[in-house]
Enzyme design. Structure first.
Site, PDB file in Angstrom:
ATOM      1  NE  ARG A 242      -3.814  -2.257   2.337  1.00  0.00           N
ATOM      2  CZ  ARG A 242      -3.573  -3.493   2.794  1.00  0.00           C
ATOM      3  NH1 ARG A 242      -2.409  -3.752   3.353  1.00  0.00           N
ATOM      4  NH2 ARG A 242      -4.484  -4.434   2.687  1.00  0.00           N
ATOM      5  CE  LYS A 269      -8.137  -1.323   4.544  1.00  0.00           C
ATOM      6  NZ  LYS A 269      -8.653  -1.364   3.148  1.00  0.00           N
ATOM      7  CG  HIS A 332      -4.363   1.500  -3.819  1.00  0.00           C
ATOM      8  ND1 HIS A 332      -4.933   0.349  -4.310  1.00  0.00           N
ATOM      9  CD2 HIS A 332      -4.339   1.347  -2.474  1.00  0.00           C
ATOM     10  CE1 HIS A 332      -5.248  -0.451  -3.301  1.00  0.00           C
ATOM     11  NE2 HIS A 332      -4.889   0.128  -2.187  1.00  0.00           N
ATOM     12  NE  ARG A 335      -2.647  -2.885  -2.119  1.00  0.00           N
ATOM     13  CZ  ARG A 335      -2.296  -3.888  -1.324  1.00  0.00           C
ATOM     14  NH1 ARG A 335      -1.009  -4.134  -1.112  1.00  0.00           N
ATOM     15  NH2 ARG A 335      -3.205  -4.654  -0.749  1.00  0.00           N
ATOM     16  CG  HIS A 358      -6.180  -8.416  -0.167  1.00  0.00           C
ATOM     17  ND1 HIS A 358      -6.401  -8.843  -1.450  1.00  0.00           N
ATOM     18  CD2 HIS A 358      -5.895  -7.086  -0.257  1.00  0.00           C
ATOM     19  CE1 HIS A 358      -6.273  -7.818  -2.291  1.00  0.00           C
ATOM     20  NE2 HIS A 358      -5.966  -6.746  -1.578  1.00  0.00           N
ATOM     21  CE1 TYR A 368       0.129 -15.316  17.948  1.00  0.00           C
ATOM     22  CE2 TYR A 368      -2.202 -15.481  17.424  1.00  0.00           C
ATOM     23  CZ  TYR A 368      -1.188 -15.139  18.304  1.00  0.00           C
ATOM     24  OH  TYR A 368      -1.496 -14.619  19.537  1.00  0.00           O
TER      25      TYR A 368
END
Length: 398
Positions: A242, A269, A332, A335, A358, A368
């Protein structure tokens, strides 16, 4: 003989406490201090009891008589007025303690502690501006779906569709927190799913198609400007993180020997650590950039001060100077380019989605498993950089 206001005003304190009766058990208690205190003497279940109504003139003679009559009415129904008063007071204390405001602020302190100051500030602003003035003082268990709907609909009615959606989201999170705390059993905000207008999908401009991407890469290679900005533009298509994650990158996040960039959770994010494997091409750029900005904190420091990175507009303005208009390409958009072409090249969709960082439907698992598919992603990222080089070579050969 019943009391009068004139008589009460004329009363003076004496050496010993005095009682002045009005009737029906109501009397005015005047201690040597000079206070004038309303009391009601009554019997309940064979026991003598006393009920306080406050002091005169804060509680007028008329008000005291009204409270006496209310107490008498309770006694006629077999209810102890003192117990009723204590229960009402306890209910008020509970209502204040379990008000939406108190629980919402507790949620903010507890659940948002690990988020950025900006995110915390935005959530608190929405609470204080849109939510707490309307429902803050209400007991959270007493709130009903129509009240919440009216609140968010009033925001939506002013054209603030995204704000209304975010406000409903915050209210829902507070209700979930209250459920976990044992304050309520049901999240009524969840019942309002679909009550607001559908979110308008924002399509970020991106050049798609191999030939157009090749022209973009050539334009970046030919761009002459501030050296860290040039490096950022060259890394953007290779790493496809990003824009904020790229421009705010710090040198301490990079391990050039291990060919890895680890972006900490607080900068992501989704608030989850993210690993970006570095291709040979990316390492070459980074090693040269380190000679320029390696002594500072940021890879891409601002031209005005080394204590801040380049701004959001810096990279966007560079694209505009290359000739790409708003509807053609955005920062952006790198991406979108990577997502589209990597899928066309038939890479495993899970590898692509993990590299794009995402959201995962299983938040605990994702928190994790930031290293999930890492060997495969390392290979994909190197092959992606090689593919971008091949696009340039083919374009130059024409």
């Amino acid at each position: 003989m019943p009391l009068t206001d004139t008589h009460i005003r004329s009363l003076k304190p004496e050496a010993k406490p005095r009682k002045y009766f009005d009737g029906g058990g109501l009397f005015l208690y005047v201690p040597p201090t000079g206070s004038k205190l309303w009391r009601l003497a009554y019997r309940f279940e064979g026991k003598s009891k006393l009920l306080s109504f406050g002091d005169y003139p804060a509680v007028s003679l008329k008000d005291a008589r009204g409270r006496r009559d209310e107490a008498k009415g309770l006694l006629a129904k077999g209810i102890d007025p003192s117990a009723q008063k204590k229960a009402a007071k306890q209910e008020q204390v509970t209502a204040e303690r379990d008000s939406f405001e108190n629980i919402a602020l507790d949620w903010h302190r507890t659940r948002l502690a690990g988020f950025s100051e900006k995110h915390q500030g935005t959530a608190l602003y929405r609470l204080n501006t849109y939510i707490l003035p309307i429902i803050g003082k209400k007991h959270i268990a007493s709130l009903e779906a129509p009240e919440i709907l009216a609140l968010v609909k009033s925001i939506e009615g002013k054209g603030n569709h995204e704000t209304a959606r975010r406000v409903l989201q915050i209210i829902g999170q507070v209700f979930r927190f209250a459920i976990a705390m044992g304050k309520i059993k049901h999240n009524i905000a969840a019942d309002l799913h679909g009550a607001l207008r559908p979110r308008k999908v924002v399509h970020r401009a991106a050049v798609l198609g191999k030939e157009k991407v090749a022209h973009l890469l050539m334009a970046i290679d030919e761009y002459a400007g501030y050296y860290p900005l040039v490096c950022a533009l060259k890394l953007a298509p290779m790493l496809f993180v990003r824009p904020t994650e790229l421009r705010c990158a710090t040198w301490q996040e990079f391990d050039l020997d291990a060919a890895e960039w680890r972006i900490p959770a607080e900068r992501m994010k989704m608030r989850r650590t993210h690993i970006v494997p570095l291709s040979r091409q990316a390492l070459t750029i980074l090693k040269e950039l380190k000679k320029f900005s390696g002594e500072g904190q940021y890879l891409f420091p601002s031209t005005r001060t080394e204590t801040r990175p380049i701004s959001d507009a810096t990279m966007l303005n560079a694209l505009r100077r290359m000739g790409y208009q708003k509807h053609e390409m955005s920062v952006h958009g790198f991406r979108s380019i990577a997502s589209t072409l990597l899928n066309e090249l038939c890479y495993n969709r899970d590898w692509i989605e993990r590299q794009l960082a995402h959201g995962d439907s299983n938040g605990v698992r994702a928190a994790y498993n930031y290293a999930e598919y890492l060997p495969e992603r390392k290979r994909m990222m190197q092959e992606w950089s090689d593919f971008l080089d091949s696009l340039r070579d083919k374009s130059w050969g024409k």
